[in-house]
Design a protein around this motif. Structure first.
Motif, PDB file in Angstrom:
ATOM      1  N   ASN A  43      50.140  39.382  27.940  1.00  0.00           N
ATOM      2  CA  ASN A  43      50.497  40.502  28.818  1.00  0.00           C
ATOM      3  C   ASN A  43      50.647  41.781  28.009  1.00  0.00           C
ATOM      4  N   ARG A  99      49.734  40.963  37.975  1.00  0.00           N
ATOM      5  CA  ARG A  99      50.652  40.064  38.691  1.00  0.00           C
ATOM      6  C   ARG A  99      51.999  40.111  37.998  1.00  0.00           C
ATOM      7  N   GLU A 100      53.053  39.715  38.715  1.00  0.00           N
ATOM      8  CA  GLU A 100      54.421  39.696  38.168  1.00  0.00           C
ATOM      9  C   GLU A 100      54.791  41.030  37.520  1.00  0.00           C
ATOM     10  N   ASN A 101      54.363  42.144  38.137  1.00  0.00           N
ATOM     11  CA  ASN A 101      54.648  43.473  37.585  1.00  0.00           C
ATOM     12  C   ASN A 101      54.225  43.638  36.146  1.00  0.00           C
ATOM     13  N   ASN A 102      53.115  43.003  35.802  1.00  0.00           N
ATOM     14  CA  ASN A 102      52.611  43.134  34.447  1.00  0.00           C
ATOM     15  C   ASN A 102      51.079  43.089  34.490  1.00  0.00           C
TER      16      ASN A 102
END
Ligand code: HEM
Length: 343
Positions: free
Chosen positions: A188, A162-165
């Protein structure tokens, strides 16, 4: 192929050993005479028959002993296996991936019989024959991730995307090279990699994350990582550093060939279908230096890699103090001949 499972230990009397077969198929990680971090990732398309790359979840002679060792670690410290509540679906995805893969790749050892949501799983080496309802946690003795990873060699980090991570929101980690799931849970990709020297500045992690975010279903990837371990220990966790850290001081010129092990991790990356999570199996292979040098080109190359490794990496990997003893030993197997690129 029938596998002869070793009766061995990775603690106390260290009866772990590699057969000639295991030595021959050891994933020697160096394709040149020096080593530096890089984005060393490639598609995981299998590999030559008998190699550690051939099957999706390699089963070898250490299988039963490794599963025994995992059970001991978990009995002592249940926090080695954690799954945040939103990761249960990913656990079922993982259970399915492993059961399907193992029953297809090793039909003589594992069977999966599916009738709707009623599944029967037979694991012959471990003597398990369980019938359960897929997606019903109450029908298994553990959560789905724990159930299947108690029966599968290697550690597992299960990452939510999610959230590009990627977020380390679940895992089974009992055979790790000095990092802690309990410490990293909920972190992350950049946070859990923070202790690694040099690689951040080189842009390795930015590029690696970009690659991972785009791993597609049915298109897994892989890379190798390595470190050094004194004694054939699977559990080199920070939690138990007081037990294994001290063992590094027992290395001598007389015992280095037998005690010092090269530890190689075959790391693979699979996209999971329902949860869109990424699973990161980390499979550890150990080899004593005295076995490694039976392959002359490995002994010659390892000597040069260890000799020229930047001090930051030898420190991070935890063998800077023992490097002189290791080099003295390995230099005997380096005749100075040129090596050819590739493994
Ligand atoms: C080290 C996890 C993917 C490169 C580590 C560490 C962890 C970890 C927990 C130990 C950090 C510490 O010292 O506490 C993961 C997970 C991944 C992943 C869960 C999957 C999403 C990658 C990828 C690369 C990479 C794709 C590609 C370049 C490294 C390197 C180290 C490291 C170079 C240092 C290892 C050493 O020198 O022994 N990783 N990693 N990781 N990771 Fe990853």
């Amino acid at each position: 192929m029938t596998i002869q499972f070793n009766d061995e230990t990775f603690r106390d009397d260290y009866t772990f050993r590699n057969s000639e077969w295991a030595i021959k198929r050891f994933p020697f990680p160096f394709h040149e005479d020096s080593y530096m971090y890089s984005v060393n990732m490639e598609r995981h398309r299998g590999g030559p028959d008998g190699s550690v790359y051939a099957k999706r979840f390699d089963v070898d002679e250490h299988y039963i002993a490794e599963m025994r060792d995992r059970a001991l670690v978990l009995a002592d410290d249940p926090l080695r296996c954690q799954s945040l509540p939103h990761m249960t679906l990913a656990g079922w995805d993982l259970l399915e991936l492993i059961m399907v893969s193992k029953s297809e790749d090793y039909p003589d050892l594992f069977e999966l019989h599916r009738d709707g949501t009623t599944w029967r799983w037979v694991n012959k080496p471990l003597g398990i024959d369980d019938t359960f309802t897929f997606m019903d946690e109450a029908s298994l003795p553990y959560g789905p991730m724990e159930y299947i990873t108690r029966q599968t060699q290697g550690d597992f980090a299960v990452l939510d995307q999610r959230e590009n991570n990627l977020w380390m929101d679940a895992g089974m980690v009992t055979t790790q090279a000095d990092w802690s799931l309990d410490f990293d849970i909920g972190m992350n990709f950049f946070e859990w990699h923070a202790p690694v020297p040099l690689a951040h500045e080189m842009g390795v992690f930015k590029r690696a994350l970009k690659f991972l975010l785009n791993v597609q279903q049915d298109s897994p990837a892989r890379r190798l990582n390595w470190t050094m371990t004194v004694n054939p220990l699977l559990d080199t966790s920070p939690e138990n550093y007081h037990k294994w850290g001290i063992q590094k001081t027992t290395l001598t010129p007389e015992n280095v060939g037998r005690k010092q092990h090269l530890r190689v991790e075959l790391q693979t990356f699979y996209r999971l279908p329902r949860s869109n999570a990424l699973v990161f199996p980390i499979r550890c292979y150990l080899i004593a230096l005295e076995d490694l040098v039976t392959v002359p080109k490995w002994g010659r190359r390892l000597h040069r890699v260890i000799r020229d490794l930047p001090a930051e990496l030898a420190t991070y990997k935890g063998f800077i103090d023992n490097r002189p003893i290791i080099l003295d030993y390995l230099s005997r197997f380096d005749d100075g001949l040129p090596t050819s690129p590739g493994i």
